[in-house]
Design an enzyme around this catalytic site. Structure first.
Site, mmCIF file in Angstrom:
data_model
loop_
_atom_site.group_PDB
_atom_site.id
_atom_site.type_symbol
_atom_site.label_atom_id
_atom_site.label_comp_id
_atom_site.label_asym_id
_atom_site.label_seq_id
_atom_site.Cartn_x
_atom_site.Cartn_y
_atom_site.Cartn_z
ATOM 1 N N ARG A 205 0.829 -1.212 0.000
ATOM 2 C CA ARG A 205 0.000 0.000 0.000
ATOM 3 C C ARG A 205 0.865 1.265 0.000
ATOM 4 N NH1 ARG A 205 -4.763 -1.953 -0.125
ATOM 5 N NH2 ARG A 205 -5.175 -3.877 1.006
ATOM 6 N N ILE B 121 2.076 4.806 0.988
ATOM 7 C CA ILE B 121 2.042 5.452 2.304
ATOM 8 C C ILE B 121 1.196 6.730 2.284
ATOM 9 C CG2 ILE B 121 4.051 6.993 2.090
ATOM 10 C CD1 ILE B 121 5.029 5.833 4.788
ATOM 11 N N ASN C 16 4.964 7.025 -13.340
ATOM 12 C CA ASN C 16 5.471 8.390 -13.410
ATOM 13 C C ASN C 16 6.928 8.372 -13.850
ATOM 14 O OD1 ASN C 16 3.135 9.762 -12.476
ATOM 15 N ND2 ASN C 16 3.625 9.192 -10.374
ATOM 16 N N VAL D 85 10.650 8.187 -6.584
ATOM 17 C CA VAL D 85 11.386 6.959 -6.253
ATOM 18 C C VAL D 85 11.871 6.311 -7.549
ATOM 19 C CG1 VAL D 85 11.302 4.698 -5.147
ATOM 20 C CG2 VAL D 85 9.999 6.592 -4.172
ATOM 21 N N HIS E 116 8.001 1.302 -10.693
ATOM 22 C CA HIS E 116 6.823 0.886 -9.930
ATOM 23 C C HIS E 116 5.551 1.298 -10.633
ATOM 24 C CE1 HIS E 116 8.087 4.874 -8.489
ATOM 25 N NE2 HIS E 116 6.798 5.145 -8.340
ATOM 26 N N HIS F 62 1.642 2.226 -10.190
ATOM 27 C CA HIS F 62 0.586 2.621 -9.256
ATOM 28 C C HIS F 62 -0.718 1.976 -9.723
ATOM 29 C CE1 HIS F 62 2.676 6.234 -7.422
ATOM 30 N NE2 HIS F 62 3.377 6.102 -8.524
HETATM 31 P P1 5GP Z 1 6.363 8.233 -7.692
HETATM 32 O O1 5GP Z 1 5.962 9.641 -7.374
HETATM 33 O O2 5GP Z 1 7.864 8.056 -7.692
HETATM 34 O O3 5GP Z 1 5.707 7.679 -8.933
HETATM 35 O O4 5GP Z 1 5.742 7.350 -6.545
HETATM 36 C C1 5GP Z 1 6.363 7.081 -5.339
HETATM 37 C C2 5GP Z 1 5.267 6.671 -4.400
HETATM 38 O O5 5GP Z 1 5.857 6.037 -3.290
HETATM 39 C C3 5GP Z 1 4.448 7.860 -3.859
HETATM 40 O O6 5GP Z 1 3.089 7.678 -4.192
HETATM 41 C C4 5GP Z 1 4.707 7.807 -2.358
HETATM 42 O O7 5GP Z 1 3.574 8.133 -1.588
HETATM 43 C C5 5GP Z 1 5.148 6.374 -2.126
HETATM 44 N N1 5GP Z 1 6.073 6.217 -1.005
HETATM 45 C C6 5GP Z 1 7.151 7.002 -0.719
HETATM 46 N N2 5GP Z 1 7.786 6.531 0.369
HETATM 47 C C7 5GP Z 1 7.087 5.427 0.786
HETATM 48 C C8 5GP Z 1 7.258 4.515 1.864
HETATM 49 O O8 5GP Z 1 8.198 4.596 2.672
HETATM 50 N N3 5GP Z 1 6.352 3.505 1.972
HETATM 51 C C9 5GP Z 1 5.294 3.371 1.092
HETATM 52 N N4 5GP Z 1 4.460 2.359 1.312
HETATM 53 N N5 5GP Z 1 5.116 4.216 0.062
HETATM 54 C C10 5GP Z 1 6.001 5.227 -0.098
#
Ligand code: 5GP
Ligand code: ZN
Length: 123
Positions: free
Chosen positions: A33, A35, A91, A100, A104, A106
């Protein structure tokens, strides 16, 4: 392990060094899930192996990218949102708000999702 992996949040989550709420696991995939959920259901699907982003994953391991999408569909089924509908998002780069650097997917759903693309404008 490369420097990028040693410093990668999602590699740490896959390894169990950073806690997460698992929803789905296979030998090659891990889903947990988000965060900071952006929808009623918001799950992240990651390949256990480190790839910087979806394009690198597609170029270097296309079968694994297909497995990420199949895992996303399994997650949607398991979360009970297969019929109501869901959105897959990858993304890439700052305009997409990418934070990150471990590929990944979503999986978003569980309620009517908003429009996506341009930010809301005021005035
Ligand atoms: P991005 O913006 O890189 O596509 O998505 C990174 C996602 O990772 C974000 O939606 C963010 O909320 C989630 N995220 C960041 N740190 C953590 C964490 O420590 N644990 C979890 N479960 N999600 C995280
Ligand atoms: Zn990683």
């Amino acid at each position: 392990m490369s420097l990028a992996e040693a410093d990668c949040l999602f590699c740490k989550i896959v390894a169990g060094d950073v806690p997460s709420l698992a929803v789905y696991e296979t030998g090659t995939m891990y889903a947990f899930r988000d965060i900071n959920p952006q929808a009623e259901t918001h799950v992240l699907v990651v390949p256990r192996q480190h790839y910087e982003d979806a394009a690198v994953l597609a170029a270097e391991a296309p079968d694994l990218l297909a497995d990420v999408l199949l895992a996303g569909a399994d997650v949607a089924r398991q979360e009970g949102i297969e019929e109501s509908g869901y959105r897959f998002v990858f993304n890439t780069g700052p305009d997409a708000g990418r934070t990150v650097f471990h590929a990944h997917l979503h999986v978003l759903g569980g309620e009517q999702l908003g429009l996506f693309g341009r930010p809301h404008r005021t005035g």
